[in-house]
Design a protein around this motif. Sequence first.
Motif, PDB file in Angstrom:
ATOM      1  N   SER A 112      41.585  35.483  51.241  1.00  0.00           N
ATOM      2  CA  SER A 112      42.769  36.286  50.945  1.00  0.00           C
ATOM      3  C   SER A 112      42.982  37.261  52.094  1.00  0.00           C
ATOM      4  O   SER A 112      42.129  38.111  52.362  1.00  0.00           O
ATOM      5  CB  SER A 112      42.568  37.050  49.631  1.00  0.00           C
ATOM      6  N   CYS A 113      44.131  37.125  52.767  1.00  0.00           N
ATOM      7  CA  CYS A 113      44.411  37.939  53.949  1.00  0.00           C
ATOM      8  C   CYS A 113      45.511  38.947  53.649  1.00  0.00           C
ATOM      9  O   CYS A 113      46.556  38.594  53.087  1.00  0.00           O
ATOM     10  CB  CYS A 113      44.832  37.038  55.107  1.00  0.00           C
ATOM     11  N   GLY A 114      45.279  40.199  54.013  1.00  0.00           N
ATOM     12  CA  GLY A 114      46.294  41.229  53.836  1.00  0.00           C
ATOM     13  C   GLY A 114      47.510  40.959  54.697  1.00  0.00           C
ATOM     14  O   GLY A 114      47.409  40.321  55.757  1.00  0.00           O
ATOM     15  N   ASN A 115      48.669  41.458  54.266  1.00  0.00           N
ATOM     16  CA  ASN A 115      49.910  41.161  54.990  1.00  0.00           C
ATOM     17  C   ASN A 115      50.445  42.371  55.754  1.00  0.00           C
ATOM     18  O   ASN A 115      51.631  42.477  56.014  1.00  0.00           O
ATOM     19  CB  ASN A 115      50.976  40.638  54.025  1.00  0.00           C
ATOM     20  N   GLY A 116      49.542  43.280  56.123  1.00  0.00           N
ATOM     21  CA  GLY A 116      49.971  44.470  56.861  1.00  0.00           C
ATOM     22  C   GLY A 116      49.861  44.272  58.363  1.00  0.00           C
ATOM     23  O   GLY A 116      50.077  43.175  58.893  1.00  0.00           O
ATOM     24  N   LYS A 150      38.426  43.895  58.857  1.00  0.00           N
ATOM     25  CA  LYS A 150      37.336  44.091  57.900  1.00  0.00           C
ATOM     26  C   LYS A 150      37.276  42.916  56.934  1.00  0.00           C
ATOM     27  O   LYS A 150      38.290  42.535  56.360  1.00  0.00           O
ATOM     28  CB  LYS A 150      37.522  45.388  57.108  1.00  0.00           C
ATOM     29  N   LEU A 151      36.085  42.379  56.762  1.00  0.00           N
ATOM     30  CA  LEU A 151      35.883  41.260  55.852  1.00  0.00           C
ATOM     31  C   LEU A 151      34.989  41.702  54.694  1.00  0.00           C
ATOM     32  O   LEU A 151      34.074  42.499  54.876  1.00  0.00           O
ATOM     33  CB  LEU A 151      35.217  40.085  56.571  1.00  0.00           C
ATOM     34  N   ALA A 152      35.269  41.162  53.529  1.00  0.00           N
ATOM     35  CA  ALA A 152      34.409  41.396  52.364  1.00  0.00           C
ATOM     36  C   ALA A 152      34.396  40.133  51.525  1.00  0.00           C
ATOM     37  O   ALA A 152      35.437  39.499  51.318  1.00  0.00           O
ATOM     38  CB  ALA A 152      34.913  42.573  51.541  1.00  0.00           C
ATOM     39  N   ILE A 153      33.213  39.773  51.060  1.00  0.00           N
ATOM     40  CA  ILE A 153      33.072  38.592  50.210  1.00  0.00           C
ATOM     41  C   ILE A 153      32.693  39.049  48.806  1.00  0.00           C
ATOM     42  O   ILE A 153      31.753  39.829  48.621  1.00  0.00           O
ATOM     43  CB  ILE A 153      32.018  37.624  50.771  1.00  0.00           C
ATOM     44  N   VAL A 154      33.459  38.557  47.827  1.00  0.00           N
ATOM     45  CA  VAL A 154      33.265  38.937  46.430  1.00  0.00           C
ATOM     46  C   VAL A 154      32.969  37.684  45.624  1.00  0.00           C
ATOM     47  O   VAL A 154      33.663  36.668  45.766  1.00  0.00           O
ATOM     48  CB  VAL A 154      34.536  39.628  45.878  1.00  0.00           C
ATOM     49  N   ASP A 155      31.936  37.761  44.778  1.00  0.00           N
ATOM     50  CA  ASP A 155      31.582  36.567  44.011  1.00  0.00           C
ATOM     51  C   ASP A 155      32.435  36.439  42.751  1.00  0.00           C
ATOM     52  O   ASP A 155      33.353  37.233  42.518  1.00  0.00           O
ATOM     53  CB  ASP A 155      30.083  36.537  43.688  1.00  0.00           C
ATOM     54  N   ALA A 156      32.119  35.447  41.932  1.00  0.00           N
ATOM     55  CA  ALA A 156      32.936  35.137  40.756  1.00  0.00           C
ATOM     56  C   ALA A 156      32.913  36.233  39.704  1.00  0.00           C
ATOM     57  O   ALA A 156      33.771  36.272  38.824  1.00  0.00           O
ATOM     58  CB  ALA A 156      32.472  33.817  40.141  1.00  0.00           C
ATOM     59  N   THR A 157      31.940  37.147  39.794  1.00  0.00           N
ATOM     60  CA  THR A 157      31.865  38.245  38.825  1.00  0.00           C
ATOM     61  C   THR A 157      32.478  39.532  39.356  1.00  0.00           C
ATOM     62  O   THR A 157      32.508  40.541  38.667  1.00  0.00           O
ATOM     63  CB  THR A 157      30.399  38.528  38.443  1.00  0.00           C
ATOM     64  N   GLY A 158      32.943  39.510  40.623  1.00  0.00           N
ATOM     65  CA  GLY A 158      33.510  40.709  41.227  1.00  0.00           C
ATOM     66  C   GLY A 158      32.511  41.491  42.055  1.00  0.00           C
ATOM     67  O   GLY A 158      32.838  42.536  42.612  1.00  0.00           O
ATOM     68  N   LYS A 159      31.290  41.004  42.161  1.00  0.00           N
ATOM     69  CA  LYS A 159      30.253  41.690  42.937  1.00  0.00           C
ATOM     70  C   LYS A 159      30.462  41.447  44.430  1.00  0.00           C
ATOM     71  O   LYS A 159      30.731  40.325  44.859  1.00  0.00           O
ATOM     72  CB  LYS A 159      28.875  41.178  42.521  1.00  0.00           C
ATOM     73  N   VAL A 160      30.332  42.517  45.223  1.00  0.00           N
ATOM     74  CA  VAL A 160      30.465  42.393  46.677  1.00  0.00           C
ATOM     75  C   VAL A 160      29.176  41.800  47.243  1.00  0.00           C
ATOM     76  O   VAL A 160      28.090  42.361  47.073  1.00  0.00           O
ATOM     77  CB  VAL A 160      30.758  43.761  47.324  1.00  0.00           C
ATOM     78  N   LEU A 161      29.311  40.666  47.923  1.00  0.00           N
ATOM     79  CA  LEU A 161      28.148  39.978  48.479  1.00  0.00           C
ATOM     80  C   LEU A 161      27.876  40.369  49.922  1.00  0.00           C
ATOM     81  O   LEU A 161      26.716  40.429  50.345  1.00  0.00           O
ATOM     82  CB  LEU A 161      28.354  38.458  48.400  1.00  0.00           C
ATOM     83  N   ALA A 162      28.935  40.606  50.687  1.00  0.00           N
ATOM     84  CA  ALA A 162      28.747  40.921  52.108  1.00  0.00           C
ATOM     85  C   ALA A 162      30.003  41.569  52.666  1.00  0.00           C
ATOM     86  O   ALA A 162      31.109  41.361  52.148  1.00  0.00           O
ATOM     87  CB  ALA A 162      28.425  39.653  52.896  1.00  0.00           C
ATOM     88  N   VAL A 197      34.598  32.325  44.632  1.00  0.00           N
ATOM     89  CA  VAL A 197      34.079  33.276  45.616  1.00  0.00           C
ATOM     90  C   VAL A 197      35.174  33.482  46.659  1.00  0.00           C
ATOM     91  O   VAL A 197      35.680  32.517  47.240  1.00  0.00           O
ATOM     92  CB  VAL A 197      32.792  32.753  46.285  1.00  0.00           C
ATOM     93  N   VAL A 198      35.549  34.734  46.872  1.00  0.00           N
ATOM     94  CA  VAL A 198      36.704  35.038  47.721  1.00  0.00           C
ATOM     95  C   VAL A 198      36.276  35.862  48.929  1.00  0.00           C
ATOM     96  O   VAL A 198      35.497  36.812  48.802  1.00  0.00           O
ATOM     97  CB  VAL A 198      37.782  35.813  46.932  1.00  0.00           C
TER      98      VAL A 198
END
Length: 200
Positions: free
Chosen positions: A190-194, A145-157, A132-133
């Motif tokens: 995972s944090c963007g590097n921009g 902006k934050l987004a949580i993605v589960d092990a199947t790629g589904k957006v959780l929040a 879970v990322v």
Amino acid sequence: KEGKLVAAAKDAEAESVYENYYDYNEAIASIPGHRILAINRGENEKFLTIKVEAPEERILRYLEKQIITNDNEYTTPYLKECIADAYDRLIAPAIEREIRNTLTETAEDGAIKVFGKNLEQLLLQPPIAGKVVLGWDPGFRNGCKLAIVDATGKVLATKVVYPTEPFNKVEETKKIVADLIKKYNVNLISCGNGTASRES
């Protein structure tokens, strides 16, 4: 329908990835797109010579039937010569170009569709298998902006937090992130590097 695409080696002794096509022919109606593209590459790289093989005798008989309406012992031989010459110099090369162009366009369209389908499947895969990322897109004025993605790629929040300038809501952000990690059992961040990545 009866035409064939014929490939031959320019140099039968030359080693290349196109050796399967050094002595090759296949019906135009059934040749698959990936072979068309491979043969085209071999031709462009100077390993292959390509031609379209058509039922010439049948074509000439058809043309003669259309053009020579009255048999005449004086004019018919000349008309047949003219028809054969026109076919060899003008008609056959034009038809071959059209067939090659059509085959290439169809093959390229098919390749694009396959590539698109494969890319779609790749993009829909989970970012890291079995994890879970929490993805963090840094920012200043518009927040992070934050987004949580589960092990199947589904957006959780999803959530927007404001730890950076000009808001500096660091403590609030810490609590929100901690709650999200706990609630969704986040394994990785995972944090963007921009922009604002270091400040975030």
